[in-house]
Design a protein around this motif. Structure first.
Motif, PDB file in Angstrom:
ATOM      1  N   LYS A  86     -14.298  18.779  -4.385  1.00  0.00           N
ATOM      2  CA  LYS A  86     -14.894  17.511  -4.823  1.00  0.00           C
ATOM      3  C   LYS A  86     -14.216  16.994  -6.086  1.00  0.00           C
ATOM      4  N   SER A  87     -13.860  17.905  -6.980  1.00  0.00           N
ATOM      5  CA  SER A  87     -13.177  17.497  -8.208  1.00  0.00           C
ATOM      6  C   SER A  87     -11.813  16.888  -7.898  1.00  0.00           C
ATOM      7  N   GLU A  88     -11.049  17.549  -7.015  1.00  0.00           N
ATOM      8  CA  GLU A  88      -9.722  17.040  -6.663  1.00  0.00           C
ATOM      9  C   GLU A  88      -9.817  15.728  -5.890  1.00  0.00           C
ATOM     10  N   ARG A  89     -10.834  15.610  -5.031  1.00  0.00           N
ATOM     11  CA  ARG A  89     -11.005  14.376  -4.264  1.00  0.00           C
ATOM     12  C   ARG A  89     -11.311  13.207  -5.198  1.00  0.00           C
ATOM     13  N   ALA A  90     -12.174  13.426  -6.198  1.00  0.00           N
ATOM     14  CA  ALA A  90     -12.490  12.368  -7.165  1.00  0.00           C
ATOM     15  C   ALA A  90     -11.244  11.965  -7.944  1.00  0.00           C
ATOM     16  N   ARG A  91     -10.415  12.973  -8.269  1.00  0.00           N
ATOM     17  CA  ARG A  91      -9.179  12.670  -8.993  1.00  0.00           C
ATOM     18  C   ARG A  91      -8.235  11.840  -8.145  1.00  0.00           C
ATOM     19  N   GLU A  92      -8.160  12.130  -6.843  1.00  0.00           N
ATOM     20  CA  GLU A  92      -7.295  11.345  -5.960  1.00  0.00           C
ATOM     21  C   GLU A  92      -7.776   9.902  -5.840  1.00  0.00           C
ATOM     22  N   TYR A  93      -9.090   9.699  -5.778  1.00  0.00           N
ATOM     23  CA  TYR A  93      -9.618   8.328  -5.736  1.00  0.00           C
ATOM     24  C   TYR A  93      -9.210   7.563  -6.993  1.00  0.00           C
ATOM     25  N   ARG A  94      -9.268   8.235  -8.131  1.00  0.00           N
ATOM     26  CA  ARG A  94      -8.848   7.568  -9.383  1.00  0.00           C
ATOM     27  C   ARG A  94      -7.362   7.231  -9.355  1.00  0.00           C
ATOM     28  N   HIS A  95      -6.558   8.137  -8.805  1.00  0.00           N
ATOM     29  CA  HIS A  95      -5.113   7.937  -8.800  1.00  0.00           C
ATOM     30  C   HIS A  95      -4.680   6.784  -7.893  1.00  0.00           C
ATOM     31  N   ILE A  96      -5.338   6.636  -6.728  1.00  0.00           N
ATOM     32  CA  ILE A  96      -4.896   5.555  -5.838  1.00  0.00           C
ATOM     33  C   ILE A  96      -5.287   4.189  -6.388  1.00  0.00           C
ATOM     34  N   GLY A 118      12.321   5.617   9.097  1.00  0.00           N
ATOM     35  CA  GLY A 118      12.491   4.239   9.524  1.00  0.00           C
ATOM     36  C   GLY A 118      11.184   3.476   9.655  1.00  0.00           C
ATOM     37  N   ALA A 119      11.142   2.602  10.663  1.00  0.00           N
ATOM     38  CA  ALA A 119       9.997   1.715  10.853  1.00  0.00           C
ATOM     39  C   ALA A 119       8.725   2.505  11.176  1.00  0.00           C
ATOM     40  N   LEU A 120       8.873   3.592  11.928  1.00  0.00           N
ATOM     41  CA  LEU A 120       7.698   4.393  12.278  1.00  0.00           C
ATOM     42  C   LEU A 120       7.081   5.028  11.032  1.00  0.00           C
ATOM     43  N   LEU A 121       7.921   5.514  10.138  1.00  0.00           N
ATOM     44  CA  LEU A 121       7.424   6.093   8.891  1.00  0.00           C
ATOM     45  C   LEU A 121       6.680   5.051   8.084  1.00  0.00           C
ATOM     46  N   GLU A 122       7.258   3.856   7.960  1.00  0.00           N
ATOM     47  CA  GLU A 122       6.613   2.801   7.180  1.00  0.00           C
ATOM     48  C   GLU A 122       5.283   2.390   7.808  1.00  0.00           C
ATOM     49  N   GLN A 123       5.218   2.384   9.143  1.00  0.00           N
ATOM     50  CA  GLN A 123       3.970   2.041   9.822  1.00  0.00           C
ATOM     51  C   GLN A 123       2.895   3.097   9.544  1.00  0.00           C
ATOM     52  N   ILE A 124       3.295   4.361   9.528  1.00  0.00           N
ATOM     53  CA  ILE A 124       2.349   5.443   9.229  1.00  0.00           C
ATOM     54  C   ILE A 124       1.820   5.296   7.806  1.00  0.00           C
ATOM     55  N   VAL A 125       2.719   5.068   6.868  1.00  0.00           N
ATOM     56  CA  VAL A 125       2.317   4.919   5.468  1.00  0.00           C
ATOM     57  C   VAL A 125       1.383   3.733   5.306  1.00  0.00           C
ATOM     58  N   GLU A 126       1.722   2.630   5.950  1.00  0.00           N
ATOM     59  CA  GLU A 126       0.897   1.425   5.836  1.00  0.00           C
ATOM     60  C   GLU A 126      -0.492   1.652   6.445  1.00  0.00           C
ATOM     61  N   THR A 127      -0.538   2.310   7.591  1.00  0.00           N
ATOM     62  CA  THR A 127      -1.821   2.557   8.257  1.00  0.00           C
ATOM     63  C   THR A 127      -2.717   3.449   7.408  1.00  0.00           C
ATOM     64  N   ILE A 128      -2.149   4.512   6.855  1.00  0.00           N
ATOM     65  CA  ILE A 128      -2.944   5.450   6.053  1.00  0.00           C
ATOM     66  C   ILE A 128      -3.437   4.815   4.768  1.00  0.00           C
ATOM     67  N   THR A 129      -2.582   4.084   4.094  1.00  0.00           N
ATOM     68  CA  THR A 129      -2.934   3.554   2.772  1.00  0.00           C
ATOM     69  C   THR A 129      -3.783   2.293   2.833  1.00  0.00           C
ATOM     70  N   LYS A 130      -4.047   1.762   4.039  1.00  0.00           N
ATOM     71  CA  LYS A 130      -4.947   0.603   4.151  1.00  0.00           C
ATOM     72  C   LYS A 130      -6.395   0.975   3.894  1.00  0.00           C
ATOM     73  N   ASP A 131      -6.741   2.249   4.141  1.00  0.00           N
ATOM     74  CA  ASP A 131      -8.121   2.708   3.987  1.00  0.00           C
ATOM     75  C   ASP A 131      -8.151   3.802   2.928  1.00  0.00           C
ATOM     76  N   LYS A 132      -8.885   3.555   1.840  1.00  0.00           N
ATOM     77  CA  LYS A 132      -8.909   4.519   0.737  1.00  0.00           C
ATOM     78  C   LYS A 132      -9.445   5.881   1.173  1.00  0.00           C
ATOM     79  N   ASP A 133     -10.456   5.866   2.030  1.00  0.00           N
ATOM     80  CA  ASP A 133     -11.038   7.143   2.465  1.00  0.00           C
ATOM     81  C   ASP A 133     -10.037   7.948   3.293  1.00  0.00           C
TER      82      ASP A 133
END
Length: 242
Positions: A86-96, A118-133
């Protein structure tokens, strides 16, 4: 919870290999610790006093204390894991929020190491980082390798460890109900070694490894540890009184 949900959860708990391995680890931890510790104590008392009654009293006292102690250790250690998560998760929320570009770069690096580009990597990064949770969940799993442990799981682990410790502790005491202190000591050593061998072999079958080698190693380590108690008791004999 309806019947369908209960059955689904029951089958998941019983059949999920990860859960079975976790329970197996708790049983082995408690049982091995209880058996070896109590065996060491009763061997020392038997060698020092030659009194079956003293052996049984010391063994029962140690067994009860050992089971409670192991249950407490199991609970506090798993709750500590949950608190750390829980401590590390709270820290990650602060960092993003504070440094999103850095955290996004970490996601990209994680999946680059997995072979994406390439494009697939960027799509993965974009999909993951769209939702904070989702973003934080990925960081917790992939970067920190941490999983949450709730209080209920901690209590269950404590119960399993404590019960296993009690059973393991009482096992080497059984011979002293039928034999003298000297004879009972050697029967207890044999019984303890066979039990540890069986546990080690089963662990190897349930996880990975060679059953015979695993069983022998566990039996050898446990028996040698317990014999330390016998050596001390034999070196420090005491007189017993009725």
């Amino acid at each position: 919870m309806n019947n369908a949900s209960f059955r689904a959860r029951h089958y998941h708990d019983v059949l999920d290999p990860h859960r079975r391995i976790s329970w197996l680890a708790d049983v082995i931890l408690g049982g091995q610790d209880g058996l070896v510790n109590v065996l060491g104590v009763i061997l020392g008392v038997a060698a020092a006093t030659g009194s079956t009654r003293m052996v049984l009293v010391a063994g029962l006292a140690t067994a009860c204390a050992e089971s409670v102690s192991m249950a407490a250790v199991g609970y506090t250690s798993t709750t500590a894991e949950g608190d750390h998560f829980k401590s590390e998760r709270a820290r990650e929320y602060r960092h993003i929020v504070a440094v999103p570009q850095l955290e996004r770069a970490e996601i990209r690096e994680i999946y680059e190491r997995k072979g994406f580009s390439g494009a697939l990597l960027e799509q993965i990064v974009e999909t993951i980082t769209k939702d904070k949770d989702v973003w934080v969940a990925v960081m917790m799993a992939e970067e920190h390798r941490l999983v949450d442990v709730d209080r209920r799981s901690s209590a269950r682990a404590a119960g399993v460890i404590g019960l296993a410790a009690l059973v393991g502790s009482l096992l080497p005491l059984a011979p002293f109900l039928f034999f003298s202190a000297r004879a009972g000591a050697w029967v207890a050593v044999l019984l303890g070694a066979l039990s540890l061998f069986a546990v080690g072999a089963y662990k190897a079958r349930a996880t990975i490894g060679h059953p015979l080698r695993s069983g022998f190693e566990l039996a050898l380590i446990g028996t040698v540890s317990a014999l330390v108690g016998y050596v001390i008791g034999a070196a420090l004999p005491v007189a017993t009184y009725p």
